[in-house]
Scaffold this motif. Structure first.
Motif, PDB file in Angstrom:
ATOM      1  N   HIS A   1       0.818  -1.251  -0.100  1.00 19.33           N
ATOM      2  CA  HIS A   1      -0.018  -0.160   0.060  1.00 19.33           C
ATOM      3  C   HIS A   1       0.844   1.256   0.124  1.00 19.33           C
ATOM      4  O   HIS A   1       1.995   1.144   0.000  1.00 19.33           O
ATOM      5  CB  HIS A   1      -1.093   0.051   1.322  1.00 19.33           C
ATOM      6  N   VAL A   2       0.036   2.508   0.069  1.00 19.99           N
ATOM      7  CA  VAL A   2       0.993   3.660  -0.033  1.00 19.99           C
ATOM      8  C   VAL A   2       0.193   4.426   1.319  1.00 19.99           C
ATOM      9  O   VAL A   2      -0.647   4.024   1.602  1.00 19.99           O
ATOM     10  CB  VAL A   2       0.874   4.694  -1.042  1.00 19.99           C
ATOM     11  N   VAL A   3       1.097   5.429   1.876  1.00 23.03           N
ATOM     12  CA  VAL A   3       0.449   6.215   3.139  1.00 23.03           C
ATOM     13  C   VAL A   3       0.429   7.637   2.532  1.00 23.03           C
ATOM     14  O   VAL A   3       1.443   8.244   1.968  1.00 23.03           O
ATOM     15  CB  VAL A   3       1.412   6.018   4.071  1.00 23.03           C
ATOM     16  N   VAL A   4      -0.797   8.240   2.549  1.00 24.45           N
ATOM     17  CA  VAL A   4      -1.129   9.758   2.377  1.00 24.45           C
ATOM     18  C   VAL A   4      -0.713  10.680   3.570  1.00 24.45           C
ATOM     19  O   VAL A   4      -1.254  10.296   4.611  1.00 24.45           O
ATOM     20  CB  VAL A   4      -2.403   9.989   1.841  1.00 24.45           C
ATOM     21  N   TYR A   5       0.685  11.477   3.312  1.00 23.06           N
ATOM     22  CA  TYR A   5       1.022  12.167   4.747  1.00 23.06           C
ATOM     23  C   TYR A   5       1.757  13.342   3.936  1.00 23.06           C
ATOM     24  O   TYR A   5       2.673  13.009   3.186  1.00 23.06           O
ATOM     25  CB  TYR A   5       1.890  11.429   5.495  1.00 23.06           C
ATOM     26  N   GLY A   6       1.319  14.440   3.884  1.00 23.27           N
ATOM     27  CA  GLY A   6       1.990  15.820   3.332  1.00 23.27           C
ATOM     28  C   GLY A   6       3.245  16.025   3.599  1.00 23.27           C
ATOM     29  O   GLY A   6       3.924  15.527   4.709  1.00 23.27           O
ATOM     30  N   GLN A   7       4.057  16.257   2.304  1.00 21.26           N
ATOM     31  CA  GLN A   7       5.364  16.700   2.587  1.00 21.26           C
ATOM     32  C   GLN A   7       5.892  17.702   3.585  1.00 21.26           C
ATOM     33  O   GLN A   7       6.597  17.730   4.240  1.00 21.26           O
ATOM     34  CB  GLN A   7       5.748  17.133   1.321  1.00 21.26           C
ATOM     35  N   THR A   8       4.751  18.784   3.507  1.00 23.21           N
ATOM     36  CA  THR A   8       4.978  19.987   4.647  1.00 23.21           C
ATOM     37  C   THR A   8       4.953  19.113   6.063  1.00 23.21           C
ATOM     38  O   THR A   8       5.898  19.574   6.923  1.00 23.21           O
ATOM     39  CB  THR A   8       3.703  20.672   4.653  1.00 23.21           C
ATOM     40  N   GLU A   9       4.276  18.263   6.494  1.00 24.77           N
ATOM     41  CA  GLU A   9       4.377  17.462   7.531  1.00 24.77           C
ATOM     42  C   GLU A   9       5.360  16.624   7.807  1.00 24.77           C
ATOM     43  O   GLU A   9       5.906  16.397   8.926  1.00 24.77           O
ATOM     44  CB  GLU A   9       3.033  16.723   7.934  1.00 24.77           C
ATOM     45  N   VAL A  10       5.954  16.140   6.714  1.00 28.12           N
ATOM     46  CA  VAL A  10       7.267  15.280   6.819  1.00 28.12           C
ATOM     47  C   VAL A  10       8.585  16.142   7.038  1.00 28.12           C
ATOM     48  O   VAL A  10       9.098  16.036   7.804  1.00 28.12           O
ATOM     49  CB  VAL A  10       7.575  14.599   5.448  1.00 28.12           C
ATOM     50  N   THR A  11       8.311  17.585   6.470  1.00 27.90           N
ATOM     51  CA  THR A  11       9.525  18.479   6.688  1.00 27.90           C
ATOM     52  C   THR A  11       9.336  19.009   8.189  1.00 27.90           C
ATOM     53  O   THR A  11      10.456  19.082   8.753  1.00 27.90           O
ATOM     54  CB  THR A  11       9.368  19.717   5.736  1.00 27.90           C
ATOM     55  N   ARG A  12       8.267  19.183   8.604  1.00 27.69           N
ATOM     56  CA  ARG A  12       8.029  19.721   9.897  1.00 27.69           C
ATOM     57  C   ARG A  12       8.664  18.710  10.915  1.00 27.69           C
ATOM     58  O   ARG A  12       9.427  18.965  12.120  1.00 27.69           O
ATOM     59  CB  ARG A  12       6.502  19.957  10.142  1.00 27.69           C
TER      60      ARG A  12
END
Length: 389
Positions: free
Chosen positions: A95-106
């Motif tokens: 599967h894939v996971v939807v999690y925003g790049q902004t949140e990853v960066t933070r």
């Protein structure tokens, strides 16, 4: 000032590499031209392959992802009046996971701050020196003062317009590029998504992607001509066009609202070879760009970081340079696979201005084969969830 690894760029790839290195006792300093707030303000994709989640695990920053990330077991492709769901779990058991790049960066910024690793924001006039020697260094200005940073290695994570790639001599550097004759107009809104999974739509008026960042935040894209400007598109016009391309059945579930971000991004493919020149490495957008159709940009950056962190750990822990020498080849094999998939998805799902009846028929045949061939669907699923690392 001295460090073992100088990292240029505090985007996700630079922060991810720095965090993995720091957790393994390798000193590093990150230089970033912009402010931290500016970096966090960049709106990017949010579909994460398992390889990217593994990299974030190594960096120790998955607590928020596990709490707020959305697991997607498939996606829907719509071609005219026909729809087809690609079932990732059934076809490839992933599967894939939807999690925003902004949140990853933070998450990465906060983790780096917590361990006290050094990031210099607003580093101006960054320049790379003697990358072909065993003693490379970087110079930059910060708060009016000129600084020199000596190091063993320099890693360019500073994007397409950064200073790192031009530091490789022009007679060595090879570039490959494909520019598409349209862009994506993206709108983000604090509204529930139209679907629990991503929807890719091929419509005669242009492509549509229905995406999301959370259960309460949606991200939609419309294919538009490169001549269009953001100011040409009011929220009302965007929502009306989205309804038209989605059709009445899917539009019935569409919740609209004021945009919190709106932008137009041109589509292009770009690859640089090699990704290493002596003691200079390139990673992420500094070395390659993919159309967002396949959701591969951040994921390729993460796999670059994994390959490079393995190489640097092997060097510092075992005094072995084998993975350093093979870094570029290992990365490029996966990059070209992702470029092919993004090109395939872009060609199949978009309306090109120079298309004739023959081209439209071939697009329909491609979609028909995908819908009626388990092997074809499995190949798409394998590429979507991520090629082997």
């Amino acid at each position: 000032m001295r460090t073992q690894v100088a990292i240029i760029g505090a985007g996700p790839s630079g922060l991810l590499l720095g965090q993995i290195l720091s957790r393994n006792g390798i000193d590093n300093i990150i230089l970033e031209r912009q402010t931290g707030d500016y970096v966090l303000g960049r709106i990017r994709a949010g579909v994460l392959e398992s390889v990217t989640v593994d990299a974030l695990e190594q960096a120790g920053v998955t607590d928020n992802l596990k709490k707020n990330g959305l697991v997607h077991n498939g996606c829907e492709l719509v071609f005219g009046d026909t729809s087809f769901r690609v079932d990732f779990e059934k076809l490839v058991n992933r599967h894939v996971v939807v999690y925003g790049q902004t949140e990853v960066t933070r998450d990465l910024m906060q983790a780096r701050e917590k361990i006290g690793a050094t990031t210099v924001y607003e580093a101006q006039e960054v320049a790379l020196h003697e990358v072909e020697s065993s003693h490379p260094y970087v110079t930059y200005k910060h708060e009016g003062q000129t600084h020199r940073l000596d190091c063993d290695f320099i890693v360019g994570c500073d994007g397409f317009h950064g200073v790192s790639r031009p530091a490789i001599p022009a007679d060595i550097l090879k570039t490959y590029e494909c520019v598409y004759p349209f862009g994506w107009l993206g709108l983000m809104a604090d509204t529930p998504p139209v679907s629990d999974e991503l929807i890719y739509v091929k419509h005669e008026r242009g492509f549509v992607l229905c995406s999301q960042r959370s259960k309460t935040r949606s991200r939609y894209y419309l294919q538009v001509p490169l001549s269009d400007k953001v100011e040409d598109w009011s929220d009302e016009r965007f929502w009306d066009e989205l309804r038209t391309r989605l059709g009445p059945e899917r539009s019935a579930n569409l919740v609209t609202g004021p945009s919190i971000e709106k932008s137009i991004a041109p589509l292009r493919s770009f690859v640089t070879e090699p990704m290493r020149h002596h003691n200079l490495f390139l990673a992420g957008d500094a070395a390659h760009i993919v159309p967002p159709t396949g959701a591969k940009g951040l994921n390729l950056a993460a796999s670059d970081v994994l390959y490079l962190s393995e190489a640097l750990l092997d060097f510092y822990q075992n005094q072995c340079r084998d993975k350093i020498e093979s870094y570029s080849d290992r990365c490029l094999k996966r990059i070209w696979g992702a470029e092919r998939f993004s090109w395939y998805m872009t060609r199949m799902m978009h309306t090109f201005p120079d298309m004739n009846h023959w081209d439209h028929k071939l697009q329909a045949a491609e979609f028909n084969q995908l819908m009626n061939s388990e092997h074809g669907a499995r190949l798409l699923a394998e590429n979507y969830v991520g090629l082997p690392y």
